[in-house]
Design a protein around this motif. Structure first.
Motif: not given
Length: 268
Positions: A92-114
Motif C-alpha cells: 500500500d505504501v510502495l504502490y499507492p497507485v493500487t488504491q481505489v478512490p471512493y469516486s470509483f464506486y460512489m457518486t458523488p465520491g471523493s478522491s481519497q483512498a477507499s
C-alpha cells in the motif's frame, strides 16, 4: 504436499505465477503438479464481452520444464482486480497507485483512498477459480477434486492463443455448474502431457497424452484442423489433439513444424 491434500479430497487451486515474460516453461512449483488446478491470468479489458479477453502478459506459461505438462489448466480474470486494501501495508505504501478512490464506486465520491485496492497477478485469478469450486461443492458436497477440475476445464471459454498459455480457456462458472454429465474418479484428472520424439527419418512426432479426457469434452468432436500447442502460427483445433486424429501441420514451440508428416496422437 499439494498432492496429499488432493488425495485427501481437498480441491487445490494454485496460481500459475507471474513470470510470463520469461517465456515458456515459466510455471514453477506447486503449479507444475499434474493434479492441482493451475490458474493463469486473463485480461478482461474491463468489458463484459469475453471475446476480447486475452492472456495477461505476466501470466506464466507451460509446458512444465521437466515432465512437459500442459499448464495452466485454465484462466480467470487477473488484471486490476478490486479487493480489500490493507492500509499502511508494504504494498500500500510502495504502490499507492493500487488504491481505489471512493469516486470509483460512489457518486458523488471523493478522491481519497477507499478500503479497496486494485491488484494484478495470477494470485488474483486463482481465488476466482477457488470460489467457483466452492460454489460447486456447496451445491453437491460429494464432488471429488478430479470431477471439479474436469468440469471447470470442459466448460471454459476458448481464448485465441497458445494452449500452454491458455490451458482449456477462460473460466465460465455458470457453464461449469451445468456440466453434471462429467464425473471423474479420484486422481483421474491429471493434466495432459506433451512429448516430442524424433523419428529415424528425421521428422518429429508430437504426442499429447490426455488419459483423463480433460479437453475432449470441450468442443464438438467433428471439429478438426491445424493445431498450435505452443507457437501461434496455426489455428487452434482442440479435438484434433485430444481425440487422437491426425491433423496436418502443427506449430511446435514457437514455430511451424518442419514437415507435413508430423502428427498428433492422444493416448491413455
Amino acid at each position: 504436499a499439494v498432492e496429499s491434500l488432493w488425495r485427501a479430497g481437498i480441491v487445490v487451486v494454485v496460481s500459475a505465477g507471474n513470470f510470463g515474460q520469461e517465456g515458456y516453461s515459466s510455471i514453477l512449483s506447486p503449479g507444475n503438479d499434474p493434479y492441482v488446478i493451475t490458474v493463469g491470468a486473463a485480461n478482461d479489458r474491463n468489458t463484459l464481452d469475453a471475446s476480447d479477453d486475452t492472456v495477461a502478459s505476466f501470466s506464466s506459461m507451460g509446458p512444465t520444464s521437466i515432465d512437459g505438462l500442459i499448464k495452466p489448466d485454465l484462466l480467470a480474470s487477473g488484471v486490476q482486480i478490486v479487493s480489500t486494501r490493507a492500509a499502511s501495508s508494504t504494498i500500500d505504501v510502495l504502490y499507492p497507485v493500487t488504491q481505489v478512490p471512493y469516486s470509483f464506486y460512489m457518486t458523488p465520491g471523493s478522491s481519497q483512498a477507499s478500503p479497496y485496492a486494485a491488484y494484478s497477478g495470477t494470485s488474483m485469478a486463482a481465488p476466482v477459480v477457488a470460489g467457483a469450486a466452492a460454489l460447486m461443492l456447496s451445491i453437491d458436497p460429494s464432488l471429488n477434486p478430479a470431477t471439479i477440475k474436469a468440469r471447470l476445464m470442459a466448460s471454459a471459454h476458448y481464448v485465441n492463443d497458445e494452449v500452454v498459455k491458455t490451458g482449456s480457456g477462460l473460466l465460465d462458472i455458470a457453464a461449469a455448474l451445468m456440466r453434471t454429465d462429467i464425473v471423474k474418479q479420484s486422481m483421474e484428472a491429471r493434466s495432459p502431457r506433451v512429448t516430442t520424439t524424433t523419428n529415424p527419418d528425421g521428422t518429429q512426432t508430437q504426442s499429447v497424452t490426455d488419459g483423463a479426457g480433460l479437453y475432449s469434452t470441450s468442443l464438438d468432436p467433428t471439429i478438426c484442423g491445424e493445431i498450435a500447442i505452443w507457437g501461434n502460427t496455426a489455428t487452434w483445433g482442440q479435438i484434433a489433439i485430444w481425440g487422437g486424429r491426425s491433423s496436418g501441420q502443427i506449430a511446435i514451440w514457437g514455430g511451424r513444424a518442419q514437415t507435413t508428416s508430423d502428427s498428433i496422437m492422444a493416448t491413455e
